[in-house]
Scaffold this active site. Structure first.
Site, short mmCIF file in Angstrom:
data_model
loop_
_atom_site.label_atom_id
_atom_site.label_comp_id
_atom_site.label_asym_id
_atom_site.label_seq_id
_atom_site.Cartn_x
_atom_site.Cartn_y
_atom_site.Cartn_z
N LYS A 19 0.83 -1.22 0.00
CA LYS A 19 0.00 0.00 0.00
C LYS A 19 0.86 1.26 0.00
CE LYS A 19 -2.08 -1.12 3.84
NZ LYS A 19 -1.37 -2.38 4.12
N ARG A 40 -9.30 0.63 8.94
CA ARG A 40 -8.84 -0.74 9.17
C ARG A 40 -9.88 -1.55 9.92
NH1 ARG A 40 -2.95 0.34 8.97
NH2 ARG A 40 -1.81 -1.62 8.86
N ARG A 99 11.75 -5.95 4.48
CA ARG A 99 11.42 -4.52 4.38
C ARG A 99 12.43 -3.68 5.16
NH1 ARG A 99 5.48 -2.17 5.29
NH2 ARG A 99 5.55 -3.36 7.22
N ARG A 103 11.75 -1.95 10.69
CA ARG A 103 10.67 -1.49 11.58
C ARG A 103 10.53 -2.43 12.78
NH1 ARG A 103 5.32 0.11 8.14
NH2 ARG A 103 4.34 -1.08 9.80
#
Ligand code: ADP
Ligand code: AMP
Length: 213
Positions: free
Chosen positions: A13, A86, A125, A158
């Protein structure tokens, strides 16, 4: 255009939002980015505890943050919501906020990606410490290893991308967020995309479909 990007965590996204926001000249509003940008505040610290357990931040707090953001001038001609809503209550409250603004959604972009691909994506990521831009060590590496192409800052992992947290986040997605697919399908707003394709190919497919709508 007033758009929502829907999809599991790691579906791409944020990556698509950066491209679409440039192409459509509308602001990219990511609730996850807003929460992370507030890490230095009391609110940010509380929210980080929730995020790092893979849980969702309470609806009322999240909706009030989005409501304030949508009132800003740059949202007058449209916006791209990434990671919001969400939950069904968030979607219902967003409908109410838009009604008050006299605005309507144009489309909801749903990125479909199977769980095993999601897990691989989150494991690789890396995000920029400065601007939050998302990379992947294999499928979407930066030009210089460990550094952001956009602002040159260092990249980091993260805290909520640990495998156990990723599994919690996927659980939260299936329980709370996936019902939004039906919610927006019933409203005739949903556009489906195969999120496993190449990043630029996916952007082109989305742009083509949006411009045909
Ligand atoms: P989300 O915002 O949905 O959580 P991201 O945009 O941060 O997801 O993407 C998750 C990871 O997958 C990142 O490492 C990103 O670089 C990578 N990624 C995103 N889209 C693709 C794609 N189409 N193909 C391969 N990797 C992708
Ligand atoms: P994201 O950057 O979209 O992956 O979001 C990171 C985390 O922020 C999520 O796992 C949630 O804990 C929290 N978060 C982001 N958006 C929302 C939302 N709309 N509602 C509740 N929690 C959210």
């Amino acid at each position: 255009m007033r758009l929502i990007l829907l999809g599991a965590p790691g579906a791409g996204k944020g990556t698509q939002a950066v491209n679409l926001s440039k192409r459509l000249n509308i602001p990219h509003i990511s609730t996850g980015d807003i929460f992370r940008a507030n890490e230095g505040t009391e609110l940010g610290r509380k929210v980080k505890q929730i995020i790092d357990q893979g849980m969702l931040v309470p609806d009322d707090l999240t909706v009030s943050i989005v409501k304030d953001r949508l009132k800003k001038d740059d949202c007058k001609n449209g916006f791209l919501l990434d990671g919001f809503p969400r939950t069904i209550p968030q979607a219902v409250q967003l409908d109410e906020v838009l009604r008050e603004m006299g605005a309507e959604l144009d489309a909801v972009i749903n990125l479909n990606v199977p769980d095993e691909v999601i897990v691989r994506r989150m494991a690789g990521r890396r995000v920029c410490k400065g601007c939050g831009m998302s990379y992947h060590i294999v499928s979407n590496p930066p030009k210089s290893e460990g550094l952001c192409d956009v602002c040159g800052e260092e990249l980091k992992i993260r805290d909520d991308d640990k495998e156990q947290t990723v599994l919690e986040r996927l659980k939260a997605y299936y329980e709370k967020t996936e019902p939004l697919v039906e919610y927006y399908e019933k409203k005739g707003l949903l556009l489906h995309f195969d999120g496993t394709k190449d990043i630029t190919e996916t952007t082109e497919e989305i742009m083509d479909k949006l411009l045909k709508e």
